[in-house]
Design an enzyme around this catalytic site. Structure first.
Site: not given
Length: 377
Positions: A165, A248
């Site tokens: 990402s 995360e």
């Protein structure tokens, strides 16, 4: 020191911060500097908006003051994060750096690495990508084939990472690579910080089904980096990555990706909803409330320096199921305007439908997360 209240809520002292962030976001939206999006923490890349947040002190909030941060707690950061997600703000440029790499560098980095990278994160000048996933590996992170070989004066990285990402706007990428043979698959891995751009690191776009570009394939073509690029101890990569995944997987972004869609649907139907719609809405809000409490509990454990791996995996598993259920419920009840691209509900529902297959895959598939939870129990 801020602590959770007895019932698991946020302390009252944080209300002023929440209202300040909410007013800032209202002005950003009304002035059309940003637009509300579903799943915007993943796909909403807006470097200028990230810099405006940093100017307000809302990036690097938990980084100590001596490293350019603001010395606040995970609970203050939680409040800001909730408001950004609720508004569907485009935060993807700085998200990884702020969410997991700043804590990772604080835990494992050298003094030189802390001073090199942390101030830039807090200033909205350094953006990180994560080089974990690889082609043909799925969620089996221990099967990585990227290698790092020590050479004269540095390390040579060779291999490919995928679904990376925001790598195309990143100033750095943290790479998990094999450096040694170990007795088990989880041994012999190390982490490295690579400065970008790099002549031997090739970033190739992956365009998703909605035509957006936020994923990338990253190829390390015998890329040589300094010896100082090693993050933490050689061979300790698995432990370091596992701790980073707690940051995360446990955040409210694993619950609130589709909250802008839920809000848009509730606003449209609040006065004319059928009993079935009201029931479905109530169930979703009830689940979201319980999941928020779970996420807050993990944030509080992170605040005191713990590494709640199983709990974070549980939040991610349940949260991503909830996010998908929001899409399915709204899709079943809502009557969007198919010929009106300016209709907010239509736009958010379209985004959510196209993004929802990834909810239970990214950050570890739910099946893998359940094995993590089972081992923890």
């Amino acid at each position: 020191m801020l602590t959770l209240t007895a019932v698991g809520g946020l302390p009252d002292e944080l209300l002023a911060l929440r209202l300040e962030v909410r007013e800032f976001l209202r002005e950003e939206i009304e002035s059309r500097r940003i637009r509300t999006g579903a799943d915007a923490w993943m796909s909403g890349i807006d470097v200028d908006f990230s810099k405006r947040l940093a100017a307000r002190g809302w990036i690097g909030m938990t980084i100590p003051v001596e490293y350019g941060g603001h010395g606040l707690t995970a609970l203050e950061r939680f409040v800001v994060t909730e408001e950004l997600l609720a508004a569907g703000a485009p935060v993807a440029a700085h998200w990884i750096a702020d969410r997991q790499m700043a804590p990772g560098i604080l835990r494992n980095g050298t003094e030189a690495q802390k001073r090199a990278y942390l101030p830039g994160i807090a200033e909205g000048e350094r953006f990180f990508a994560i080089g974990m996933s690889e082609p043909d590996s799925g969620s089996d992170l221990a099967s990585i084939r990227t290698r790092a070989v020590e050479v004269e004066g540095g390390w040579k990285l060779s291999g490919t990472k995928v679904w990376t990402s925001a790598a195309h706007v990143a100033t750095n990428i943290v790479v998990l690579a094999r450096t040694d043979r170990g007795e088990s698959r989880h041994e012999g891995m190390s982490q490295f910080v690579v400065d970008l751009p790099h002549p031997a690191v090739h970033i190739r776009p992956i365009v998703t089904i909605d035509g957006e570009h936020h994923f990338n394939e990253v190829v390390f073509d015998d890329a040589v980096i300094p010896l100082t690029g090693l993050l933490g101890r050689r061979g300790d990569g698995w432990r370091q990555v596992t701790a980073e995944l707690s940051n995360e997987r446990s955040g409210p972004e694993r619950i609130l990706s589709t909250l802008p869609l839920l809000t848009a649907w509730a606003s449209r139907n609040s006065t004319e909803a059928s009993p079935v719609e009201q029931l479905d809405m109530g169930r979703l809000v009830g689940r979201m409330t319980a999941l928020r409490q779970l996420s807050l509990a993990v944030a509080d454990r992170l605040r005191v320096g713990e590494s709640p791996v199983a709990e974070a995996a549980l939040v991610k598993d349940l949260g991503t199921q909830f996010e998908g259920d929001v899409v399915n419920v709204v899709r079943r009840h809502a009557r969007p305007e198919p010929d009106d691209p300016g209709d907010t509900l239509t736009r958010l529902l379209t985004q959510s439908v196209l993004h929802s297959p990834a909810f239970t895959l990214r950050g570890g598939t739910n099946e893998v997360l359940r094995s993590v939870v089972a081992k923890g129990l």
